[in-house]
Design a protein around this motif. Structure first.
Motif, mmCIF file in Angstrom:
data_model
loop_
_atom_site.group_PDB
_atom_site.id
_atom_site.type_symbol
_atom_site.label_atom_id
_atom_site.label_comp_id
_atom_site.label_asym_id
_atom_site.label_seq_id
_atom_site.Cartn_x
_atom_site.Cartn_y
_atom_site.Cartn_z
ATOM 1 N N ALA A 246 0.830 -1.208 0.000
ATOM 2 C CA ALA A 246 0.000 0.000 0.000
ATOM 3 C C ALA A 246 0.865 1.258 0.000
ATOM 4 O O ALA A 246 1.881 1.334 0.695
ATOM 5 C CB ALA A 246 -0.914 -0.009 1.216
ATOM 6 N N THR A 247 0.434 2.235 -0.788
ATOM 7 C CA THR A 247 1.086 3.546 -0.759
ATOM 8 C C THR A 247 0.781 4.215 0.574
ATOM 9 O O THR A 247 -0.377 4.263 0.999
ATOM 10 C CB THR A 247 0.563 4.432 -1.897
ATOM 11 O OG1 THR A 247 0.873 3.828 -3.150
ATOM 12 C CG2 THR A 247 1.181 5.825 -1.833
ATOM 13 N N PRO A 248 1.788 4.740 1.277
ATOM 14 C CA PRO A 248 1.537 5.398 2.559
ATOM 15 C C PRO A 248 0.513 6.530 2.436
ATOM 16 O O PRO A 248 0.563 7.328 1.494
ATOM 17 C CB PRO A 248 2.913 5.932 2.957
ATOM 18 C CG PRO A 248 3.875 5.005 2.281
ATOM 19 C CD PRO A 248 3.221 4.666 0.971
ATOM 20 N N ALA A 249 -0.394 6.597 3.389
ATOM 21 C CA ALA A 249 -1.480 7.580 3.333
ATOM 22 C C ALA A 249 -0.957 9.009 3.341
ATOM 23 O O ALA A 249 -1.537 9.896 2.693
ATOM 24 C CB ALA A 249 -2.436 7.351 4.507
ATOM 25 N N PHE A 250 0.137 9.271 4.060
ATOM 26 C CA PHE A 250 0.622 10.651 4.155
ATOM 27 C C PHE A 250 1.145 11.162 2.817
ATOM 28 O O PHE A 250 1.092 12.366 2.547
ATOM 29 C CB PHE A 250 1.685 10.785 5.254
ATOM 30 C CG PHE A 250 3.049 10.282 4.882
ATOM 31 C CD1 PHE A 250 3.990 11.122 4.313
ATOM 32 C CD2 PHE A 250 3.401 8.952 5.120
ATOM 33 C CE1 PHE A 250 5.256 10.664 3.982
ATOM 34 C CE2 PHE A 250 4.654 8.483 4.786
ATOM 35 C CZ PHE A 250 5.587 9.340 4.207
ATOM 36 N N ILE A 251 1.630 10.262 1.955
ATOM 37 C CA ILE A 251 2.077 10.672 0.616
ATOM 38 C C ILE A 251 0.860 11.035 -0.236
ATOM 39 O O ILE A 251 0.860 12.051 -0.946
ATOM 40 C CB ILE A 251 2.903 9.558 -0.042
ATOM 41 C CG1 ILE A 251 4.164 9.274 0.775
ATOM 42 C CG2 ILE A 251 3.263 9.935 -1.478
ATOM 43 C CD1 ILE A 251 5.019 8.137 0.218
ATOM 44 N N GLN A 252 -0.177 10.224 -0.166
ATOM 45 C CA GLN A 252 -1.404 10.531 -0.896
ATOM 46 C C GLN A 252 -2.002 11.849 -0.413
ATOM 47 O O GLN A 252 -2.452 12.673 -1.224
ATOM 48 C CB GLN A 252 -2.410 9.405 -0.713
ATOM 49 C CG GLN A 252 -1.930 8.054 -1.226
ATOM 50 C CD GLN A 252 -2.957 6.959 -1.032
ATOM 51 O OE1 GLN A 252 -4.082 7.070 -1.501
ATOM 52 N NE2 GLN A 252 -2.573 5.899 -0.333
ATOM 53 N N GLN A 253 -1.987 12.057 0.897
ATOM 54 C CA GLN A 253 -2.551 13.281 1.446
ATOM 55 C C GLN A 253 -1.768 14.510 0.996
ATOM 56 O O GLN A 253 -2.361 15.571 0.721
ATOM 57 C CB GLN A 253 -2.572 13.198 2.980
ATOM 58 C CG GLN A 253 -3.278 14.371 3.656
ATOM 59 C CD GLN A 253 -4.735 14.481 3.257
ATOM 60 O OE1 GLN A 253 -5.405 13.474 3.020
ATOM 61 N NE2 GLN A 253 -5.234 15.711 3.157
ATOM 62 N N ALA A 254 -0.450 14.393 0.897
ATOM 63 C CA ALA A 254 0.364 15.518 0.446
ATOM 64 C C ALA A 254 0.005 15.914 -0.990
ATOM 65 O O ALA A 254 -0.025 17.102 -1.323
ATOM 66 C CB ALA A 254 1.841 15.157 0.537
ATOM 67 N N MET A 255 -0.294 14.930 -1.811
ATOM 68 C CA MET A 255 -0.686 15.232 -3.190
ATOM 69 C C MET A 255 -2.068 15.892 -3.226
ATOM 70 O O MET A 255 -2.287 16.861 -3.967
ATOM 71 C CB MET A 255 -0.667 13.962 -4.032
ATOM 72 C CG MET A 255 -1.018 14.197 -5.492
ATOM 73 S SD MET A 255 -0.838 12.727 -6.532
ATOM 74 C CE MET A 255 0.946 12.615 -6.659
ATOM 75 N N ILE A 256 -2.999 15.381 -2.422
ATOM 76 C CA ILE A 256 -4.347 15.959 -2.378
ATOM 77 C C ILE A 256 -4.286 17.415 -1.924
ATOM 78 O O ILE A 256 -4.938 18.298 -2.503
ATOM 79 C CB ILE A 256 -5.244 15.135 -1.441
ATOM 80 C CG1 ILE A 256 -5.506 13.752 -2.039
ATOM 81 C CG2 ILE A 256 -6.561 15.859 -1.167
ATOM 82 C CD1 ILE A 256 -6.162 12.779 -1.081
ATOM 83 N N GLU A 257 -3.500 17.674 -0.899
ATOM 84 C CA GLU A 257 -3.384 19.041 -0.384
ATOM 85 C C GLU A 257 -2.750 19.964 -1.408
ATOM 86 O O GLU A 257 -3.130 21.138 -1.523
ATOM 87 C CB GLU A 257 -2.584 19.048 0.911
ATOM 88 C CG GLU A 257 -3.312 18.382 2.070
ATOM 89 C CD GLU A 257 -2.462 18.282 3.324
ATOM 90 O OE1 GLU A 257 -1.280 18.722 3.278
ATOM 91 O OE2 GLU A 257 -2.959 17.743 4.328
#
Length: 409
Positions: free
Chosen positions: A42-53
Motif C-alpha cells: 500500500a502507498t503510505p497515506a501521508f504521501i497521498q494526502q500531500a498530493m491531495i493538499e
C-alpha cells in the motif's frame, strides 16, 4: 520514421504475454503473478494526502508550469536524504535534478551523453556497456541514441556480479556510457567498493560516464553486522576521495522505496558539469515534474519510517518464501531487491509456460531479460520471481511452484 526504431525488441512482458497467450491455466486455482516487478504494498497515506493538499492549495498546484530544475525545497530534501543515507554532501543547486522515475531518466541520460558521430572516422559506433541480464531500457536507450550495446554477463560464481575486468581495453576505448545496476535487477547483487574503484579508474582512463541505477537500494536483507545497506555509487566515490563525483550520475526512485510506481518520481545526482548539461537537455525535452508530484515526493523523501516498515515486509516475505523454493530450486536470498533469481532444470520458457498451465502462477523466463552475447545467454535456464504481492499470496505461489517442480522430477 526513425529507422533505429526497427532495432527495438519487444519488452519481456510482451514476450511473456505471447508465450502464455495460447495457454489455458488451471481454472481450479486462483491466478498469482510473480512476473511483473511492480510494487503491490500500500502507498503510505501521508504521501497521498500531500498530493491531495497540493491539488487543493490556492493557487492550485496545477495552475502553473513547473521548473525543470524542480523546487528548491525538493532538491534540498534530496540532499538531506543523501546525507542521511550515504553520509555524503551534495549541492542541491548544482548537483541534482528531479526526474519522472528512473526509467525516464535512464533513457534521457543516454540521449544526452552519447555522441553518435564520435567514431565515424573508424566506422565503429560508440558503445554503451551494461550488465547482462539487464533492465531493457538500457538497450532501447542505447540503440535509439545511435550507439551499440555491449553486454557483460553476470557470473553465478561471483554472486552474479558482472565481470567488468573481463571487458577488453578496446571496448572501454569505444565506451561513452557505462550503466551499472546495484542492487541488480534481476540478481539482487550489490557491487563492492573494489569494483567501484576499478570502474572509476577505467572512467578516468577512457573518459566515459557512469550511470548508476540504484532504484532497489532501500530493499535489502543485510544487517549492519553483515555489511549493512547497499553501497551507493556516490558513496563509493566519496570513500575513494572523489568528492566531485567526476563522470558519475546516480539515479534513484521512489517507486520501490515508497510504493508509488504510478507517481513516477525520483532524482539524479552527481557530477555538476554533467548535471548542467543534462538540465539543458531536459529543458528542451519537456519533462518537468508536476508540482503536485513534487509536493508528494517532498513528503516521501523527508520520511524514513515508512521505508523501514516496507523493508520489514519484504524481509518477512523473503524469509518465508525462500526456504520453500530452495528445497526444489537452485535459489538463495539475494543481497537486495525484491526478486528471486532461480536456476531451473530444462528450458526456462517451457518451465514458465507449463507452470502457468498447471498451477496458474506466472514467472518471467530469465532468457527474456538477457541477450545472447559471446555465444551464451546468462538468463537461459533461470526464472525471475518478483515477490511484490502480499506475503500469503507469495507463500502460496512458492508452494505451488514446489509442487510443480516435484511433479516434474
Amino acid at each position: 520514421m526513425n529507422p533505429l526504431l526497427a532495432l527495438l525488441q519487444p519488452y519481456p512482458f510482451e514476450r511473456l504475454r505471447q508465450l502464455l497467450s495460447s495457454v489455458t491455466p488451471n481454472p481450479a486455482l486462483r491466478p498469482i503473478s510473480l512476473g511483473l516487478g511492480e510494487p503491490k504494498h500500500a502507498t503510505p497515506a501521508f504521501i497521498q494526502q500531500a498530493m491531495i493538499e497540493a491539488i487543493g492549495r490556492t493557487p492550485s498546484g496545477l495552475a502553473s508550469y513547473p521548473a525543470t530544475q524542480g523546487e528548491p525545497a525538493l532538491r534540498e530534501a534530496f540532499a538531506k536524504w543523501l546525507k542521511r543515507r550515504y553520509d555524503i554532501d551534495v549541492d542541491p543547486a548544482t548537483q541534482m535534478l528531479p526526474v519522472n522515475g528512473s526509467r525516464e531518466a535512464l533513457f534521457a541520460l543516454t540521449q544526452a551523453v552519447v555522441n553518435p558521430g564520435a567514431k565515424q572516422l573508424s566506422g565503429e559506433k560508440p558503445l554503451v556497456v551494461c550488465p547482462n541480464p539487464f533492465y531493457q531500457i538500457y538497450e532501447g536507450a542505447t540503440l535509439l541514441a545511435g550507439a551499440e550495446p555491449y553486454y557483460v554477463a553476470s557470473d553465478p560464481a561471483r554472486n552474479f556480479a558482472p565481470d567488468w575486468a573481463s571487458v577488453p581495453a578496446a571496448v572501454w576505448a569505444r565506451t561513452q556510457l557505462l550503466i551499472v545496476c546495484s542492487p541488480g535487477n534481476p540478481t539482487g547483487a550489490v557491487m563492492p567498493l573494489s569494483e567501484w574503484q576499478l570502474l572509476f579508474e577505467l572512467s578516468d582512463q577512457h573518459g566515459f560516464v557512469i550511470g548508476s541505477d540504484e532504484c532497489y537500494s532501500e530493499i535489502y536483507f543485510r544487517d549492519d553486522a553483515q555489511g549493512g545497506p547497499p553501497l551507493g555509487g556516490m558513496e563509493a566515490a566519496a570513500k575513494l576521495g572523489r568528492l566531485d563525483f567526476k563522470n558519475l550520475i546516480s539515479l534513484t526512485s521512489l517507486s520501490k522505496r515508497s510504493n508509488v510506481p504510478g507517481m513516477r518520481s525520483g532524482f539524479v545526482a552527481g557530477d555538476a558539469a554533467l548535471i548542467a548539461q543534462f538540465l539543458l537537455y531536459r529543458t528542451y525535452h519537456g519533462c518537468a515534474m508536476s508540482p503536485v508530484v513534487q509536493a508528494a515526493s517532498l513528503a516521501a523523501w523527508r520520511d524514513e519510517q515508512h521505508v523501514v516498515e516496507n523493508r520489514a515486509l519484504y524481509r518477512s516475505k523473503f524469509a518465508q518464501v525462500t526456504p520453500i523454493l530452495a528445497e526444489v530450486l537452485d535459489v538463495a536470498l539475494p543481497d537486495a531487491g525484491f526478486y528471486l533469481w532461480a536456476k531451473v532444470k530444462g528450458n526456462d520458457t517451457d518451465f514458465a509456460r507449463d507452470l502457468f498451465a498447471l498451477y496458474n502462477v506466472t514467472v518471467l523466463p530469465g532468457s527474456y531479460v538477457a541477450r545472447e552475447f559471446h555465444c551464451s545467454n546468462p538468463g537461459a535456464g533461470r526464472i525471475r520471481m518478483a515477490l511484490v504481492a502480499e506475503t500469503a499470496e507469495c507463500v502460496q505461489a512458492a508452494q505451488r511452484i514446489a509442487q510443480f517442480v516435484k511433479s516434474r522430477n
